[in-house]
Write an enzyme that holds these catalytic residues in place. Sequence first.
Site, PDB file in Angstrom:
ATOM      1  CE1 TYR A 152     -18.891  50.699  39.597  1.00 16.46           C
ATOM      2  CE2 TYR A 152     -19.070  52.421  37.680  1.00 16.46           C
ATOM      3  CZ  TYR A 152     -18.572  51.306  38.080  1.00 16.46           C
ATOM      4  OH  TYR A 152     -17.734  50.429  37.197  1.00 16.46           O
ATOM      5  CE  LYS A 208     -15.588  51.986  40.140  1.00 14.85           C
ATOM      6  NZ  LYS A 208     -14.833  51.176  39.105  1.00 14.85           N
ATOM      7  CD  GLU A 252     -10.414  50.847  31.736  1.00 15.40           C
ATOM      8  OE1 GLU A 252      -9.968  50.765  32.783  1.00 15.40           O
ATOM      9  OE2 GLU A 252     -10.853  51.634  31.158  1.00 15.40           O
ATOM     10  CG  LEU A 299     -11.434  53.632  36.801  1.00 15.83           C
ATOM     11  CD1 LEU A 299     -12.245  54.734  36.924  1.00 15.83           C
ATOM     12  CD2 LEU A 299     -12.163  52.453  37.480  1.00 15.83           C
TER      13      LEU A 299
END
Length: 284
Positions: free
Chosen positions: A33, A147, A179, A204
């Site tokens: 996505y 992702k 993260e 990411l």
Amino acid sequence: MTRIAYVNGDFLPLDEARISVLDRGFLFADGIYEVSAVLESKLVDNESHLLRLERSVGEIALAMPETRERIEEIQKELIARNGLVEGVVYIQVTRGAADRDFAFPKGVKPSLVMFTQEKNIVASPLAQRGIAVKTLPDIRWARRDIKSVALLAQVLAKQAAAEAGCQEAWMIEDGKITEGGSSTVFIVTKDDVIVTRPNSNAILPGCTRKALLALAEERQIRIEERAFSVDEALTAKEAFITSASAFLQPVVTIDGAQVADGKPGPLATRLREIYIDFARATAR
């Protein structure tokens, strides 16, 4: 106004949008996505997001369902049809629908689903007052640079954060912050150096992170790409997060403890303004 979605070639009312129960995104989270911000009915830094989409699908041997150019056309059509002024466009690509089997099916066309969401990004109250974060163990898989739609670990982390009265979760692995649940993490040292973890399979590669670091470098703001601990974050001058749907938000508490004076810091505030100016100037 009825929201309009896009599903495999068709624009249709959101409440009529359907995918097969055999879609591999539903059965296996076999999909990718992306989320692009919209400001003044224009896409922000969209090429960066579409390039990352292309990279992510390639990493799982999934074909792009359309060219990047065609996907952008669909995004813009959705923005127009929904009268979206500020918010996001969500894109999801899955391997398609086939009888349930772990191995990749042959001769199946990938699915492409897209929709818009209104969101107050620029005048967000959270950006004005800062957010609280909760730290949790990072239990995700080893390819966080992809992702993936497999977001259960993030869902559980962000739910735990919400139950603690926090707006974001920070993932911890080997004593270091990786993260946020849906964001990139930064701190500012006492010497006004921005510190953020370097890109790797552990995080990411954030599009907003990339743009913000470039903007900071242009202004000769010092940057260090390295891992850091919760203790270092708690003694930092400032902390903040970035994401496509939030731009930049200051972090004022971590696990209930204040960062500095518990208020958004001057550098984070300045960088947010710089990024908003960049977004307005380059959106298309």
